[in-house]
Design a protein around this motif. Structure first.
Motif, PDB file in Angstrom:
ATOM      1  N   ASN A  73       0.857  -1.183   0.000  1.00  0.00           N
ATOM      2  CA  ASN A  73       0.000   0.000   0.000  1.00  0.00           C
ATOM      3  C   ASN A  73       0.898   1.240   0.000  1.00  0.00           C
ATOM      4  O   ASN A  73       1.278   1.755   1.046  1.00  0.00           O
ATOM      5  CB  ASN A  73      -0.920  -0.008   1.227  1.00  0.00           C
ATOM      6  CG  ASN A  73      -1.922   1.137   1.201  1.00  0.00           C
ATOM      7  OD1 ASN A  73      -1.727   2.137   0.511  1.00  0.00           O
ATOM      8  ND2 ASN A  73      -2.996   0.984   1.961  1.00  0.00           N
ATOM      9  N   PHE A  74       1.266   1.692  -1.197  1.00  0.00           N
ATOM     10  CA  PHE A  74       2.214   2.796  -1.311  1.00  0.00           C
ATOM     11  C   PHE A  74       1.642   4.105  -0.765  1.00  0.00           C
ATOM     12  O   PHE A  74       2.378   4.988  -0.359  1.00  0.00           O
ATOM     13  CB  PHE A  74       2.638   2.984  -2.759  1.00  0.00           C
ATOM     14  CG  PHE A  74       3.413   1.810  -3.317  1.00  0.00           C
ATOM     15  CD1 PHE A  74       3.976   0.865  -2.478  1.00  0.00           C
ATOM     16  CD2 PHE A  74       3.584   1.657  -4.678  1.00  0.00           C
ATOM     17  CE1 PHE A  74       4.692  -0.210  -2.970  1.00  0.00           C
ATOM     18  CE2 PHE A  74       4.307   0.583  -5.187  1.00  0.00           C
ATOM     19  CZ  PHE A  74       4.850  -0.354  -4.342  1.00  0.00           C
ATOM     20  N   SER A  75       0.306   4.201  -0.731  1.00  0.00           N
ATOM     21  CA  SER A  75      -0.327   5.404  -0.190  1.00  0.00           C
ATOM     22  C   SER A  75      -0.026   5.550   1.300  1.00  0.00           C
ATOM     23  O   SER A  75       0.313   6.645   1.770  1.00  0.00           O
ATOM     24  CB  SER A  75      -1.848   5.338  -0.413  1.00  0.00           C
ATOM     25  OG  SER A  75      -2.478   6.444   0.194  1.00  0.00           O
ATOM     26  N   SER A  76      -0.130   4.444   2.053  1.00  0.00           N
ATOM     27  CA  SER A  76       0.139   4.515   3.493  1.00  0.00           C
ATOM     28  C   SER A  76       1.624   4.751   3.763  1.00  0.00           C
ATOM     29  O   SER A  76       1.992   5.426   4.719  1.00  0.00           O
ATOM     30  CB  SER A  76      -0.344   3.245   4.192  1.00  0.00           C
ATOM     31  OG  SER A  76       0.375   2.108   3.727  1.00  0.00           O
ATOM     32  N   ILE A  77       2.482   4.215   2.895  1.00  0.00           N
ATOM     33  CA  ILE A  77       3.923   4.428   3.055  1.00  0.00           C
ATOM     34  C   ILE A  77       4.268   5.892   2.779  1.00  0.00           C
ATOM     35  O   ILE A  77       5.060   6.507   3.501  1.00  0.00           O
ATOM     36  CB  ILE A  77       4.718   3.490   2.114  1.00  0.00           C
ATOM     37  CG1 ILE A  77       4.482   2.040   2.529  1.00  0.00           C
ATOM     38  CG2 ILE A  77       6.214   3.821   2.136  1.00  0.00           C
ATOM     39  CD1 ILE A  77       5.007   1.008   1.560  1.00  0.00           C
ATOM     40  N   TRP A  78       3.655   6.476   1.745  1.00  0.00           N
ATOM     41  CA  TRP A  78       3.860   7.888   1.425  1.00  0.00           C
ATOM     42  C   TRP A  78       3.419   8.775   2.587  1.00  0.00           C
ATOM     43  O   TRP A  78       4.118   9.711   2.987  1.00  0.00           O
ATOM     44  CB  TRP A  78       3.105   8.245   0.159  1.00  0.00           C
ATOM     45  CG  TRP A  78       3.015   9.704  -0.144  1.00  0.00           C
ATOM     46  CD1 TRP A  78       1.889  10.483  -0.156  1.00  0.00           C
ATOM     47  CD2 TRP A  78       4.097  10.579  -0.491  1.00  0.00           C
ATOM     48  NE1 TRP A  78       2.192  11.773  -0.482  1.00  0.00           N
ATOM     49  CE2 TRP A  78       3.545  11.870  -0.692  1.00  0.00           C
ATOM     50  CE3 TRP A  78       5.468  10.411  -0.633  1.00  0.00           C
ATOM     51  CZ2 TRP A  78       4.325  12.972  -1.030  1.00  0.00           C
ATOM     52  CZ3 TRP A  78       6.252  11.509  -0.972  1.00  0.00           C
ATOM     53  CH2 TRP A  78       5.674  12.768  -1.163  1.00  0.00           C
ATOM     54  N   GLU A  79       2.254   8.457   3.152  1.00  0.00           N
ATOM     55  CA  GLU A  79       1.731   9.229   4.286  1.00  0.00           C
ATOM     56  C   GLU A  79       2.668   9.137   5.491  1.00  0.00           C
ATOM     57  O   GLU A  79       2.964  10.139   6.150  1.00  0.00           O
ATOM     58  CB  GLU A  79       0.339   8.716   4.656  1.00  0.00           C
ATOM     59  CG  GLU A  79      -0.348   9.508   5.744  1.00  0.00           C
ATOM     60  CD  GLU A  79      -1.732   8.973   6.070  1.00  0.00           C
ATOM     61  OE1 GLU A  79      -2.218   9.270   7.171  1.00  0.00           O
ATOM     62  OE2 GLU A  79      -2.314   8.260   5.227  1.00  0.00           O
ATOM     63  N   ASP A  80       3.165   7.928   5.765  1.00  0.00           N
ATOM     64  CA  ASP A  80       4.064   7.737   6.893  1.00  0.00           C
ATOM     65  C   ASP A  80       5.393   8.469   6.666  1.00  0.00           C
ATOM     66  O   ASP A  80       5.934   9.081   7.589  1.00  0.00           O
ATOM     67  CB  ASP A  80       4.320   6.246   7.101  1.00  0.00           C
ATOM     68  CG  ASP A  80       5.201   5.961   8.303  1.00  0.00           C
ATOM     69  OD1 ASP A  80       4.708   6.103   9.433  1.00  0.00           O
ATOM     70  OD2 ASP A  80       6.390   5.626   8.116  1.00  0.00           O
ATOM     71  N   TYR A  81       5.890   8.410   5.438  1.00  0.00           N
ATOM     72  CA  TYR A  81       7.166   9.057   5.107  1.00  0.00           C
ATOM     73  C   TYR A  81       7.070  10.573   5.290  1.00  0.00           C
ATOM     74  O   TYR A  81       7.936  11.191   5.919  1.00  0.00           O
ATOM     75  CB  TYR A  81       7.552   8.709   3.676  1.00  0.00           C
ATOM     76  CG  TYR A  81       8.809   9.387   3.171  1.00  0.00           C
ATOM     77  CD1 TYR A  81      10.009   9.313   3.871  1.00  0.00           C
ATOM     78  CD2 TYR A  81       8.803  10.101   1.966  1.00  0.00           C
ATOM     79  CE1 TYR A  81      11.173   9.927   3.399  1.00  0.00           C
ATOM     80  CE2 TYR A  81       9.949  10.716   1.482  1.00  0.00           C
ATOM     81  CZ  TYR A  81      11.125  10.626   2.204  1.00  0.00           C
ATOM     82  OH  TYR A  81      12.261  11.247   1.734  1.00  0.00           O
ATOM     83  N   THR A  82       6.009  11.189   4.779  1.00  0.00           N
ATOM     84  CA  THR A  82       5.869  12.647   4.896  1.00  0.00           C
ATOM     85  C   THR A  82       5.654  13.075   6.349  1.00  0.00           C
ATOM     86  O   THR A  82       6.172  14.116   6.774  1.00  0.00           O
ATOM     87  CB  THR A  82       4.708  13.152   4.013  1.00  0.00           C
ATOM     88  OG1 THR A  82       3.520  12.392   4.293  1.00  0.00           O
ATOM     89  CG2 THR A  82       5.046  13.006   2.537  1.00  0.00           C
ATOM     90  N   LYS A  83       4.932  12.255   7.121  1.00  0.00           N
ATOM     91  CA  LYS A  83       4.760  12.562   8.546  1.00  0.00           C
ATOM     92  C   LYS A  83       6.086  12.462   9.285  1.00  0.00           C
ATOM     93  O   LYS A  83       6.397  13.287  10.152  1.00  0.00           O
ATOM     94  CB  LYS A  83       3.736  11.602   9.173  1.00  0.00           C
ATOM     95  CG  LYS A  83       2.279  11.952   8.873  1.00  0.00           C
ATOM     96  CD  LYS A  83       1.347  10.998   9.582  1.00  0.00           C
ATOM     97  CE  LYS A  83      -0.109  11.361   9.317  1.00  0.00           C
ATOM     98  NZ  LYS A  83      -1.044  10.400   9.967  1.00  0.00           N
ATOM     99  N   SER A  84       6.882  11.444   8.932  1.00  0.00           N
ATOM    100  CA  SER A  84       8.191  11.264   9.570  1.00  0.00           C
ATOM    101  C   SER A  84       9.103  12.436   9.248  1.00  0.00           C
ATOM    102  O   SER A  84       9.831  12.931  10.123  1.00  0.00           O
ATOM    103  CB  SER A  84       8.831   9.954   9.100  1.00  0.00           C
ATOM    104  OG  SER A  84       8.048   8.842   9.468  1.00  0.00           O
ATOM    105  N   LEU A  85       9.067  12.899   8.004  1.00  0.00           N
ATOM    106  CA  LEU A  85       9.890  14.042   7.600  1.00  0.00           C
ATOM    107  C   LEU A  85       9.551  15.292   8.406  1.00  0.00           C
ATOM    108  O   LEU A  85      10.424  16.104   8.716  1.00  0.00           O
ATOM    109  CB  LEU A  85       9.703  14.335   6.108  1.00  0.00           C
ATOM    110  CG  LEU A  85      10.385  13.386   5.116  1.00  0.00           C
ATOM    111  CD1 LEU A  85       9.922  13.705   3.690  1.00  0.00           C
ATOM    112  CD2 LEU A  85      11.899  13.481   5.207  1.00  0.00           C
ATOM    113  N   ALA A  86       8.274  15.428   8.741  1.00  0.00           N
ATOM    114  CA  ALA A  86       7.835  16.619   9.472  1.00  0.00           C
ATOM    115  C   ALA A  86       8.333  16.632  10.920  1.00  0.00           C
ATOM    116  O   ALA A  86       8.421  17.695  11.534  1.00  0.00           O
ATOM    117  CB  ALA A  86       6.315  16.702   9.444  1.00  0.00           C
TER     118      ALA A  86
END
Length: 397
Positions: free
Chosen positions: A138-151
């Protein structure tokens, strides 16, 4: 008395001992602690006491990594301790990892890429960011997690496979968004990625894009940040611990710009394929590890990859690789992703080619566009199927 104090203070669950401390066994039983006599692991011979095969030398097996390696067929790859430590140190040196490093691992760490990057980061005392996703595809959930982690976290390195980067770039384009925070570097490996896709990832994600080609048999190359702008098609130069060559089918070294098999020295530490002697003998020849990946080397010592032997199609004397054709189809309007499979010989005579295209748009228009592109390339096919989402292996490929 001293041992009793130690045992009670530390609250141990198991006490391991040899014959000299058999008296401790009674003490352990009173304290309801399991005791284990190590003497059973010893054997006596004329030279005295030696440790048996449970003792692990650096050249002994570290473990078995299950991977397709460079052959496309999943198998157990036996590696020794030396090869794993060498690989960890190689990553540390190539990526400049330190105890200040924060590495976002965008893949499960039970796959080889995530495993070696996580362990390499730990070697120097750095930190990793991982997430036990319910669905690794689920690349959508990975993208969401990655951007949250970056923040919230200063990330120096992130690791993704090409399909994840393609999804991230399309997401940014669709939403016309701009990255507010970024990882300094993104490492991409695990499958082919084109120069255009790497440049796109740099443009939209604002990170240095570093590509690594490698296989679990312990061969590997890696690019540097500036290679993206100087030689974007290259997969870089060999790891600091590796020596690689381009060989013909007779295992003779080929000159620059000639296409052949990528091979390297056995010093990498690949022992064998578990219970597959024929496969081992095919890959390990003349003290070399010979991969199924085809590529070439330029005059400056940089490597380029064309594709695997199994992905090669010969049509009217011209050689195509499925990854090349897939890249062209992905550039076609309305197409999100695609996959080509073929059955039969590597030449077009009698070969069946099936194409799966991922899109949420008009099927007939997509099939027309893709058909027109393939006819221009001279590629005949048996079927084109349009799906809303691409079926994937458990590895995400």
């Amino acid at each position: 008395d001293s041992l009793l104090t130690n045992i009670e203070d530390t609250g141990i669950d198991v006490f391991i001992h040899d014959d000299y401390y058999l008296n401790i066994k009674e003490l352990c039983s009173k304290l309801e602690i399991t005791s284990f006599n190590l003497q059973g692991f010893f054997k006596k011979n004329a030279n005295g006491i030696t440790f048996n095969s449970h003792y692990s030398e650096p050249s002994n097996e570290w473990g078995i990594l299950f991977s397709s390696g460079t052959t496309g067929t999943s198998k157990g790859i036996e590696r020794d301790h030396n090869s794993m430590v060498t690989e960890f140190l190689g990553w540390c040196l190539e990526l400049g990892l330190s105890k200040q490093t924060v590495f976002y691992i965008g893949r499960p760490i039970y796959y080889t890429g995530g495993l070696v990057l996580a362990m390499s980061t730990f070697v120097v005392g750095g930190s990793i960011v991982i997430n036990d996703f319910q669905n690794d595809n689920n690349f959508s959930s990975i993208w969401e997690d990655y951007t949250k982690s970056l923040a919230h976290i200063g990330i120096e390195w992130a690791f993704f496979i090409p399909d994840q980067l393609r999804y991230f770039c399309s997401k940014i384009q669709e939403q016309n968004m701009k990255m507010q925070t970024k990882s300094k570097n993104i490492l991409v490996m695990g499958a082919p990625i084109s120069s255009g896709e790497k440049i796109n990832a740099h443009k939209f994600l604002h990170s240095n894009i570093i590509e690594s080609w490698g296989n679990t048999e312990s061969l590997g190359t890696i690019t540097e940040a500036e290679d993206l702008f100087i030689r974007p098609d290259s997969i870089g130069r060999p790891f600091i611990t590796d020596e690689l060559f381009i060989l013909d089918e007779n295992l003779k070294a080929l000159p620059p710009n000639a296409i052949g098999r990528i091979a390297g020295n056995e010093e990498g530490g690949f022992s064998k394929y578990s219970n597959r002697p024929k496969e081992t003998n095919r890959i390990k020849q003349n003290e070399l590890i010979v991969s199924d990946d085809l590529g070439y080397i330029d005059n400056d010592g940089f490597f380029y990859i064309r594709g695997r032997v199994q992905e090669r199609i010969i049509i009217k004397g011209k050689t195509f690789f499925t990854s090349d054709i897939e890249e062209k189809i992905r550039k076609t309007a309305l197409v999100s992703n695609c996959c080509i499979v073929f059955r039969g010989t590597h030449s077009c005579d009698g070969m069946q080619i099936a194409i799966t295209v991922e899109s949420n748009n008009d099927n007939s228009l997509i099939i027309t566009n893709v058909s027109h592109l393939l006819k221009e390339l001279g590629v005949s096919f048996n079927s084109i199927k349009v799906v809303n989402s691409m079926p994937r292996l458990t590895s995400g490929k």
